[in-house]
Design a protein around this motif. Sequence first.
Motif, PDB file in Angstrom:
ATOM      1  N   MET A   1       0.846  -1.184   0.000  1.00  0.00           N
ATOM      2  CA  MET A   1       0.000   0.000   0.000  1.00  0.00           C
ATOM      3  C   MET A   1       0.886   1.241   0.000  1.00  0.00           C
ATOM      4  SD  MET A   1      -3.359   1.448   1.424  1.00  0.00           S
ATOM      5  CE  MET A   1      -4.331   0.242   0.933  1.00  0.00           C
ATOM      6  N   GLY A   2       1.666   1.394  -1.009  1.00  0.00           N
ATOM      7  CA  GLY A   2       2.533   2.556  -1.109  1.00  0.00           C
ATOM      8  C   GLY A   2       2.155   3.411  -2.291  1.00  0.00           C
ATOM      9  N   PHE A   3       3.080   4.249  -2.685  1.00  0.00           N
ATOM     10  CA  PHE A   3       2.818   5.159  -3.791  1.00  0.00           C
ATOM     11  C   PHE A   3       2.819   4.435  -5.137  1.00  0.00           C
ATOM     12  CE2 PHE A   3       4.788   8.216  -0.722  1.00  0.00           C
ATOM     13  CZ  PHE A   3       3.598   8.816  -0.386  1.00  0.00           C
ATOM     14  N   ILE A   4       3.525   3.318  -5.199  1.00  0.00           N
ATOM     15  CA  ILE A   4       3.601   2.583  -6.462  1.00  0.00           C
ATOM     16  C   ILE A   4       2.230   2.012  -6.813  1.00  0.00           C
ATOM     17  CG2 ILE A   4       4.632   0.600  -7.617  1.00  0.00           C
ATOM     18  CD1 ILE A   4       7.138   1.148  -5.891  1.00  0.00           C
ATOM     19  N   GLU A   5       1.555   1.420  -5.821  1.00  0.00           N
ATOM     20  CA  GLU A   5       0.240   0.844  -6.086  1.00  0.00           C
ATOM     21  C   GLU A   5      -0.844   1.923  -6.207  1.00  0.00           C
ATOM     22  OE1 GLU A   5       1.920  -0.120  -3.224  1.00  0.00           O
ATOM     23  OE2 GLU A   5       2.768  -2.010  -3.893  1.00  0.00           O
ATOM     24  N   HIS A   6      -0.658   3.056  -5.512  1.00  0.00           N
ATOM     25  CA  HIS A   6      -1.671   4.119  -5.482  1.00  0.00           C
ATOM     26  C   HIS A   6      -1.023   5.477  -5.761  1.00  0.00           C
ATOM     27  CE1 HIS A   6      -4.618   1.331  -3.863  1.00  0.00           C
ATOM     28  NE2 HIS A   6      -3.672   0.906  -3.039  1.00  0.00           N
ATOM     29  N   PRO A   7      -0.662   5.747  -7.013  1.00  0.00           N
ATOM     30  CA  PRO A   7       0.011   7.021  -7.308  1.00  0.00           C
ATOM     31  C   PRO A   7      -0.880   8.243  -7.070  1.00  0.00           C
ATOM     32  CG  PRO A   7      -0.480   5.823  -9.326  1.00  0.00           C
ATOM     33  CD  PRO A   7      -0.824   4.916  -8.183  1.00  0.00           C
ATOM     34  N   GLU A   8      -2.197   8.048  -6.934  1.00  0.00           N
ATOM     35  CA  GLU A   8      -3.080   9.186  -6.670  1.00  0.00           C
ATOM     36  C   GLU A   8      -2.870   9.737  -5.256  1.00  0.00           C
ATOM     37  OE1 GLU A   8      -5.336   5.482  -5.476  1.00  0.00           O
ATOM     38  OE2 GLU A   8      -4.101   6.035  -7.178  1.00  0.00           O
ATOM     39  N   ASN A   9      -2.164   8.986  -4.394  1.00  0.00           N
ATOM     40  CA  ASN A   9      -1.902   9.435  -3.024  1.00  0.00           C
ATOM     41  C   ASN A   9      -0.695  10.362  -2.918  1.00  0.00           C
ATOM     42  OD1 ASN A   9      -4.054   7.958  -2.132  1.00  0.00           O
ATOM     43  ND2 ASN A   9      -2.830   6.229  -1.429  1.00  0.00           N
ATOM     44  N   ILE A  10       0.031  10.537  -3.996  1.00  0.00           N
ATOM     45  CA  ILE A  10       1.225  11.382  -3.964  1.00  0.00           C
ATOM     46  C   ILE A  10       0.794  12.842  -3.870  1.00  0.00           C
ATOM     47  CG2 ILE A  10       3.260  12.148  -5.248  1.00  0.00           C
ATOM     48  CD1 ILE A  10       3.363   9.362  -6.510  1.00  0.00           C
ATOM     49  N   ASN A  11       1.383  13.555  -2.920  1.00  0.00           N
ATOM     50  CA  ASN A  11       1.101  14.985  -2.760  1.00  0.00           C
ATOM     51  C   ASN A  11       2.036  15.752  -3.688  1.00  0.00           C
ATOM     52  OD1 ASN A  11       0.537  17.545  -1.956  1.00  0.00           O
ATOM     53  ND2 ASN A  11       1.174  17.294   0.163  1.00  0.00           N
ATOM     54  N   ARG A  12       1.578  16.027  -4.872  1.00  0.00           N
ATOM     55  CA  ARG A  12       2.425  16.640  -5.891  1.00  0.00           C
ATOM     56  C   ARG A  12       2.764  18.102  -5.570  1.00  0.00           C
ATOM     57  NH1 ARG A  12       1.782  12.307  -8.243  1.00  0.00           N
ATOM     58  NH2 ARG A  12       0.928  11.426 -10.063  1.00  0.00           N
ATOM     59  N   LYS A  13       1.946  18.776  -4.800  1.00  0.00           N
ATOM     60  CA  LYS A  13       2.233  20.173  -4.445  1.00  0.00           C
ATOM     61  C   LYS A  13       3.193  20.283  -3.267  1.00  0.00           C
ATOM     62  CE  LYS A  13      -2.105  22.058  -6.113  1.00  0.00           C
ATOM     63  NZ  LYS A  13      -3.312  22.816  -5.765  1.00  0.00           N
ATOM     64  N   GLY A  14       3.438  19.186  -2.570  1.00  0.00           N
ATOM     65  CA  GLY A  14       4.362  19.212  -1.447  1.00  0.00           C
ATOM     66  C   GLY A  14       3.728  19.789  -0.195  1.00  0.00           C
ATOM     67  N   ARG A  15       4.570  20.053   0.756  1.00  0.00           N
ATOM     68  CA  ARG A  15       4.124  20.606   2.038  1.00  0.00           C
ATOM     69  C   ARG A  15       3.614  22.032   1.831  1.00  0.00           C
ATOM     70  NH1 ARG A  15       7.852  21.028   7.443  1.00  0.00           N
ATOM     71  NH2 ARG A  15       6.231  21.896   8.744  1.00  0.00           N
ATOM     72  N   PRO A  16       2.550  22.433   2.542  1.00  0.00           N
ATOM     73  CA  PRO A  16       2.056  23.798   2.363  1.00  0.00           C
ATOM     74  C   PRO A  16       3.103  24.823   2.797  1.00  0.00           C
ATOM     75  CG  PRO A  16       0.700  22.593   3.956  1.00  0.00           C
ATOM     76  CD  PRO A  16       1.768  21.670   3.478  1.00  0.00           C
ATOM     77  N   ARG A  17       3.111  25.963   2.125  1.00  0.00           N
ATOM     78  CA  ARG A  17       4.057  27.011   2.476  1.00  0.00           C
ATOM     79  C   ARG A  17       3.749  27.554   3.856  1.00  0.00           C
ATOM     80  NH1 ARG A  17       4.376  30.244  -3.220  1.00  0.00           N
ATOM     81  NH2 ARG A  17       5.551  28.636  -4.289  1.00  0.00           N
ATOM     82  N   LYS A  18       4.767  28.173   4.456  1.00  0.00           N
ATOM     83  CA  LYS A  18       4.609  28.748   5.793  1.00  0.00           C
ATOM     84  C   LYS A  18       3.441  29.717   5.786  1.00  0.00           C
ATOM     85  CE  LYS A  18       7.131  29.517   9.723  1.00  0.00           C
ATOM     86  NZ  LYS A  18       6.886  28.526  10.693  1.00  0.00           N
ATOM     87  N   GLY A  19       2.617  29.628   6.796  1.00  0.00           N
ATOM     88  CA  GLY A  19       1.476  30.526   6.895  1.00  0.00           C
ATOM     89  C   GLY A  19       0.186  29.918   6.388  1.00  0.00           C
ATOM     90  N   LYS A  20       0.262  28.761   5.749  1.00  0.00           N
ATOM     91  CA  LYS A  20      -0.942  28.145   5.208  1.00  0.00           C
ATOM     92  C   LYS A  20      -1.338  26.885   5.968  1.00  0.00           C
ATOM     93  CE  LYS A  20      -0.633  30.002   0.594  1.00  0.00           C
ATOM     94  NZ  LYS A  20      -0.848  29.767  -0.806  1.00  0.00           N
ATOM     95  N   GLY A  21      -0.517  26.479   6.936  1.00  0.00           N
ATOM     96  CA  GLY A  21      -0.853  25.314   7.742  1.00  0.00           C
ATOM     97  C   GLY A  21      -1.854  25.690   8.833  1.00  0.00           C
ATOM     98  N   LEU A  22      -2.507  24.705   9.380  1.00  0.00           N
ATOM     99  CA  LEU A  22      -3.526  24.952  10.393  1.00  0.00           C
ATOM    100  C   LEU A  22      -2.950  25.650  11.619  1.00  0.00           C
ATOM    101  CD1 LEU A  22      -6.430  24.660  11.321  1.00  0.00           C
ATOM    102  CD2 LEU A  22      -5.853  22.395  12.179  1.00  0.00           C
TER     103      LEU A  22
END
Length: 107
Positions: A1-22
């Motif tokens: 159950m990794g990214f190879i089997e489920h490539p739709e789970n990859i966060n292509r935008k990466g971590r949110p920029r500073k100031g946009k996290g909860l």
Amino acid sequence: MGFIEHPENINRKGRPRKGKGLSDILGSHAKKRDVEYIDPKTGERKMMSRNQALAAKLWDLALSGDITAIKYIYDRIDGKPQEFIETRGSIALTEAIRGAYERRIEK
């Protein structure tokens, strides 16, 4: 159950920029000075930050006898007490851990 089997789970935008996290959003809202406070002793109206209002409410709850609020304040001020676990008998160490421990003692 990794990214190879489920490539739709990859966060292509990466971590949110500073100031946009909860945490950043909540922190910026906590600093707003938009809470009106009436001093019970003087009757004077004051503006306070949301952080100050939450702290005042927490203290009011604790002083009225709310045991959860009292514990929370003590945990924040003094830190949670350490818990110790007593064991009886011997604990089997793996060879890697035993070797590292013995090397540490030899130094």
